[in-house]
Design a protein around this motif. Structure first.
Motif, PDB file in Angstrom:
ATOM      1  N   VAL A 262     -14.534 -14.500  -3.691  1.00  0.00           N
ATOM      2  CA  VAL A 262     -13.767 -13.370  -4.224  1.00  0.00           C
ATOM      3  C   VAL A 262     -12.554 -13.095  -3.337  1.00  0.00           C
ATOM      4  O   VAL A 262     -11.449 -12.844  -3.831  1.00  0.00           O
ATOM      5  N   ILE A 263     -12.746 -13.156  -2.018  1.00  0.00           N
ATOM      6  CA  ILE A 263     -11.627 -12.914  -1.106  1.00  0.00           C
ATOM      7  C   ILE A 263     -10.540 -13.959  -1.305  1.00  0.00           C
ATOM      8  O   ILE A 263      -9.345 -13.640  -1.419  1.00  0.00           O
ATOM      9  N   VAL A 264     -10.934 -15.229  -1.361  1.00  0.00           N
ATOM     10  CA  VAL A 264      -9.957 -16.312  -1.483  1.00  0.00           C
ATOM     11  C   VAL A 264      -9.219 -16.236  -2.818  1.00  0.00           C
ATOM     12  O   VAL A 264      -8.003 -16.412  -2.882  1.00  0.00           O
ATOM     13  N   VAL A 265      -9.926 -15.946  -3.878  1.00  0.00           N
ATOM     14  CA  VAL A 265      -9.307 -15.915  -5.210  1.00  0.00           C
ATOM     15  C   VAL A 265      -8.479 -14.652  -5.415  1.00  0.00           C
ATOM     16  O   VAL A 265      -7.385 -14.686  -5.983  1.00  0.00           O
ATOM     17  N   ALA A 266      -8.985 -13.525  -4.917  1.00  0.00           N
ATOM     18  CA  ALA A 266      -8.372 -12.244  -5.258  1.00  0.00           C
ATOM     19  C   ALA A 266      -7.313 -11.762  -4.274  1.00  0.00           C
ATOM     20  O   ALA A 266      -6.549 -10.858  -4.608  1.00  0.00           O
ATOM     21  N   GLN A 267      -7.243 -12.379  -3.071  1.00  0.00           N
ATOM     22  CA  GLN A 267      -6.424 -11.787  -2.013  1.00  0.00           C
ATOM     23  C   GLN A 267      -4.983 -11.496  -2.434  1.00  0.00           C
ATOM     24  O   GLN A 267      -4.478 -10.383  -2.301  1.00  0.00           O
ATOM     25  N   PHE A 268      -4.298 -12.488  -2.973  1.00  0.00           N
ATOM     26  CA  PHE A 268      -2.875 -12.290  -3.263  1.00  0.00           C
ATOM     27  C   PHE A 268      -2.648 -11.579  -4.591  1.00  0.00           C
ATOM     28  O   PHE A 268      -1.593 -10.975  -4.801  1.00  0.00           O
ATOM     29  N   VAL A 269      -3.646 -11.618  -5.470  1.00  0.00           N
ATOM     30  CA  VAL A 269      -3.570 -10.791  -6.678  1.00  0.00           C
ATOM     31  C   VAL A 269      -3.680  -9.322  -6.288  1.00  0.00           C
ATOM     32  O   VAL A 269      -2.900  -8.471  -6.736  1.00  0.00           O
ATOM     33  N   VAL A 270      -4.648  -9.032  -5.432  1.00  0.00           N
ATOM     34  CA  VAL A 270      -4.832  -7.662  -4.951  1.00  0.00           C
ATOM     35  C   VAL A 270      -3.622  -7.203  -4.160  1.00  0.00           C
ATOM     36  O   VAL A 270      -3.187  -6.047  -4.252  1.00  0.00           O
ATOM     37  N   LEU A 271      -3.052  -8.119  -3.372  1.00  0.00           N
ATOM     38  CA  LEU A 271      -1.898  -7.763  -2.547  1.00  0.00           C
ATOM     39  C   LEU A 271      -0.760  -7.201  -3.388  1.00  0.00           C
ATOM     40  O   LEU A 271      -0.120  -6.217  -3.023  1.00  0.00           O
ATOM     41  N   ARG A 272      -0.506  -7.810  -4.507  1.00  0.00           N
ATOM     42  CA  ARG A 272       0.570  -7.325  -5.389  1.00  0.00           C
ATOM     43  C   ARG A 272       0.292  -5.917  -5.896  1.00  0.00           C
ATOM     44  O   ARG A 272       1.212  -5.141  -6.152  1.00  0.00           O
ATOM     45  N   LEU A 273      -0.981  -5.595  -6.044  1.00  0.00           N
ATOM     46  CA  LEU A 273      -1.348  -4.277  -6.568  1.00  0.00           C
ATOM     47  C   LEU A 273      -1.285  -3.191  -5.508  1.00  0.00           C
ATOM     48  O   LEU A 273      -1.008  -2.035  -5.820  1.00  0.00           O
ATOM     49  N   VAL A 274      -1.554  -3.547  -4.239  1.00  0.00           N
ATOM     50  CA  VAL A 274      -1.694  -2.512  -3.209  1.00  0.00           C
ATOM     51  C   VAL A 274      -0.481  -2.365  -2.313  1.00  0.00           C
ATOM     52  O   VAL A 274      -0.320  -1.323  -1.671  1.00  0.00           O
ATOM     53  N   GLU A 275       0.397  -3.384  -2.221  1.00  0.00           N
ATOM     54  CA  GLU A 275       1.443  -3.310  -1.209  1.00  0.00           C
ATOM     55  C   GLU A 275       2.495  -2.248  -1.499  1.00  0.00           C
ATOM     56  O   GLU A 275       3.247  -1.876  -0.599  1.00  0.00           O
ATOM     57  N   ARG A 276       2.566  -1.738  -2.715  1.00  0.00           N
ATOM     58  CA  ARG A 276       3.497  -0.648  -3.016  1.00  0.00           C
ATOM     59  C   ARG A 276       2.779   0.674  -3.263  1.00  0.00           C
ATOM     60  O   ARG A 276       3.341   1.588  -3.860  1.00  0.00           O
TER      61      ARG A 276
END
Length: 429
Positions: A262-276
């Motif tokens: 989950v971490i490997v698959v979701a990391q950069f998808v989640v990043l787009r959602l949380v960085e702003r």
């Protein structure tokens, strides 16, 4: 990423790859392969953790005075010597001493690598840099554990010596790669994100850090985070799963694999959602997600469903923890860096690493017995701890500046200035 950041991330991934080869099998190696007994294996694991608690209080000052690069190289060499020693350890003193070297070396590298990332980034790129580090760490640990599992054989001590040799080689590669990094002369942390209370402390040391209320609150929050999650993975939650939910021990490996996946698959998808979004609210959301994970774990052990449903629920618990971890990586570590004055970045990173290590030491001691015997109270306790994460995160948000809580605001402001400056110049002319 610039050349320096790429080398830092590559070295970090390789060291995680080496750790993945040995960490899951350390207990089995000492207790069964070297036939030193379960008590010695427990002592080795305890020494591995205690060594970190001993060296971390001194690490931050060394980083700030000498720079992070010598600390990374020295820690990597120390860890390599410990790994080689562990690979040939046939007596109790040799195993304990090697574990101390390995634990101390890996411990000092954590805040030093974090400081290198801070020095080679700025507030606008730091979130993504730490998310990348977390992604590569988990990828390296997962691949190392997967490949190591295919090589080990409890009937062949030489197979474990090979694993520790590979681990030592990865640490030496990290030292060599880190040695080629050209760091900027000073930290690139932006003073614009510092709160007034931190900017005015002057000097340094533990007293200055303790006067920084936002950092103290973040350390308290970090302890609860690591205690309620990482401190339970291989102790309380594993004991609860096997005792209350009747999970087969082999399923624990599948659950940990689901967490890493989950971490490997979701990391950069989640990043787009949380960085702003506001960091405090992202961390508060993690508390809610983990509370749900613990409730699902409660169903697995206390819901009286079928064994298949209990197994699926237990694996889902680890997967939800992984989702929360992927949300924390681009928020917590960059926030530590943004709170730190330029001359104390190493001390702030070392202090937070020490808090994490304390939580990882206390977590199994508390959660292990509860998970094995007090099933209902265990679940209720950690649901409450997870909700406590949300409360502490929202309280921390009140002490952060708008840019500390949401670094994207600084970028938006700079764009507004860039747009209006020509108009101002034109009007003046």
């Amino acid at each position: 990423m610039g050349a320096a950041m790429r080398r830092i991330q590559a070295g970090n991934a390789l060291s995680a790859f080496g750790l993945g080869f040995t960490v899951p099998y350390l207990y089995v190696y000492v207790a069964q392969v070297r036939d030193l007994g379960a008590s010695t294996a427990g002592a080795v694991l305890a020494v591995f953790a205690m060594a970190a608690l001993v060296v971390l209080p001194f690490t931050g000052r060394v980083i700030d005075r000498r720079g992070p690069l010598p600390v990374v190289v020295g820690g990597a060499v120390l860890a390599a010597v410990g790994a080689l020693g562990m690979g040939v350890a046939a007596t109790v003193p040799a195993a304990v001493f090697s574990a101390a070297l390995l634990g101390a070396g890996t411990a000092v590298m954590q805040p030093a690598l974090a400081t290198m990332i801070v020095w080679c980034s700025d507030p606008s790129t730091r979130t993504r840099a730490f998310a990348t580090q977390f992604f590569l760490q988990n990828l390296g640990l997962g691949l190392g554990g997967l490949i190591g599992g295919q090589l080990v054989d409890v009937d062949r001590p030489g197979s474990f010596t090979l694993l520790f040799g590979i681990e030592a080689a990865m640490f030496l590669v990290l030292a060599a790669v880190a040695g080629t990094v050209k760091l900027p002369r000073t930290s690139s942390a932006s003073s614009s994100v510092l709160p007034k209370e931190a900017a005015g402390t002057g000097g340094g040391g533990l007293r200055a850090l303790l006067k920084h209320r936002a950092m103290v609150q973040l350390c308290v929050l970090g302890f609860v985070l690591f205690f309620a999650c990482y401190g339970q993975f291989e102790s309380g939650l594993a004991a609860y799963g096997t005792e209350a939910a009747g999970i087969d021990p082999s399923t624990l490996g599948i659950a940990l694999a689901a967490n890493t996946a989950v971490i490997v698959v979701a990391q950069f998808v989640v990043l787009r959602l949380v960085e702003r979004r506001r960091r405090s609210r992202v961390i508060a959301s993690v508390g809610l997600i983990w509370a749900l994970a613990w409730i699902i774990a409660g169903y697995a052990g206390l819901g009286h469903g079928s064994q298949t449903m209990a197994t699926a629920a237990f694996i889902s618990t680890y997967a939800l923890f992984g989702l929360g971890e992927s949300m924390l990586s681009p928020t917590v570590a960059p926030l530590v860096a943004d709170l730190a004055p330029d001359e104390m970045v190493g001390q702030y990173n070392a202090a937070f690493a020490l808090v994490k290590q304390l939580a990882l030491a206390v977590g199994p001691a508390v959660g292990g017995p509860m998970g094995a015997a007090l099933h209902g109270p265990y679940i209720v306790t950690f649901v409450l701890f997870s909700l406590g994460v949300s409360v502490l995160a929202l309280r921390l948000g009140r002490r952060l500046t708008p840019v500390q809580d949401q670094p994207s605001l600084a970028h938006q402001r700079s764009r507004v200035v860039a747009v209006h400056k020509p108009e101002t110049v034109a009007a003046a002319s």
